[in-house]
Design a protein around this motif. Structure first.
Motif, mmCIF file in Angstrom:
data_model
loop_
_atom_site.group_PDB
_atom_site.id
_atom_site.type_symbol
_atom_site.label_atom_id
_atom_site.label_comp_id
_atom_site.label_asym_id
_atom_site.label_seq_id
_atom_site.Cartn_x
_atom_site.Cartn_y
_atom_site.Cartn_z
ATOM 1 N N PHE A 141 0.831 -1.206 0.000
ATOM 2 C CA PHE A 141 0.000 0.000 0.000
ATOM 3 C C PHE A 141 0.862 1.251 0.000
ATOM 4 N N VAL A 142 0.404 2.259 -0.744
ATOM 5 C CA VAL A 142 1.008 3.586 -0.685
ATOM 6 C C VAL A 142 -0.100 4.603 -0.455
ATOM 7 N N ALA A 143 0.281 5.748 0.125
ATOM 8 C CA ALA A 143 -0.663 6.830 0.380
ATOM 9 C C ALA A 143 -0.186 8.089 -0.331
ATOM 10 N N VAL A 144 -1.098 8.746 -1.025
ATOM 11 C CA VAL A 144 -0.784 9.978 -1.750
ATOM 12 C C VAL A 144 -0.446 11.076 -0.745
ATOM 13 N N ILE A 176 -8.357 3.736 -2.716
ATOM 14 C CA ILE A 176 -9.196 3.662 -1.520
ATOM 15 C C ILE A 176 -9.215 5.069 -0.959
ATOM 16 N N ALA A 177 -10.383 5.711 -1.028
ATOM 17 C CA ALA A 177 -10.501 7.110 -0.618
ATOM 18 C C ALA A 177 -10.199 7.268 0.859
ATOM 19 N N PRO A 178 -9.605 8.431 1.213
ATOM 20 C CA PRO A 178 -9.326 8.671 2.637
ATOM 21 C C PRO A 178 -10.624 8.757 3.427
ATOM 22 N N THR A 213 -5.146 9.324 0.088
ATOM 23 C CA THR A 213 -5.783 8.278 -0.715
ATOM 24 C C THR A 213 -4.806 7.112 -0.799
ATOM 25 N N LEU A 214 -5.298 5.916 -0.527
ATOM 26 C CA LEU A 214 -4.462 4.721 -0.636
ATOM 27 C C LEU A 214 -4.516 4.200 -2.060
#
Length: 164
Positions: free
Chosen positions: A70-73, A146-148, A126-127
């Motif tokens: 997983f990464v997050a913007v 995957i929306a925050p 956002t993931l």
């Protein structure tokens, strides 16, 4: 690089699974990109064990060059972005045999610009996940977002201390 605020993605871990499924896991918080170029010459015979997991859904960390699920913007400062361009170019020279740093820098800039463009379409936190498959035309990548949520990411993560 574009004008205005830039976003890229950082590695995020919800549990310890990446340490078990990847040969070299990315470090939490390091900047990441798809890194699909690593698999451009792969065939079905290369897709075994932990290498298969890295191929199937691993983002590439740009400091350790390990993988993460997983990464997050997240926003990135221009100075940080420039450092990543240089580090990725050096990686292309050392690992992939690019003829020189100038040639590698052009490719590194293109790769990072593609990731920045993807992240620009999403709100902070956002993931993102990546899924890859081998096709007759080569490696195909698809992405899921995957929306925050209203809750912060720290509320979703599993925190374990050595005593637990």
């Amino acid at each position: 690089m574009t004008d205005g605020p830039l976003s890229l993605a950082r590695a995020i871990h919800f549990d310890e699974s990446d340490r078990n499924v990847f040969h070299a896991p990315a470090r939490t918080g390091e900047w990441c990109m798809s890194g699909g170029f690593e698999f451009s010459n792969w065939g079905e015979g290369d897709l075994t064990g932990k290498a298969r997991q890295a191929f199937a859904n691993g983002w590439l960390g740009l400091e350790t060059f390990g993988r993460v699920t997983f990464v997050a913007v997240t926003r990135i400062e221009p100075g940080e972005y420039a450092v990543l361009e240089q580090a990725l170019a050096q990686h292309f020279v050392e690992v992939y045999g690019a003829p020189d740093l100038a040639a590698a820098l052009t490719v590194a800039r293109d790769e990072l610009a593609q990731m920045a463009e993807m992240c620009a379409d999403h709100a902070p936190n956002t993931l993102l996940t990546v899924a890859r498959e081998l096709t007759p035309a080569g490696v195909h990548e698809s992405y899921r977002t995957i929306a925050p949520q209203d809750a912060g990411l720290y509320q979703l993560a599993v925190h374990v201390t050595p005593d637990e």
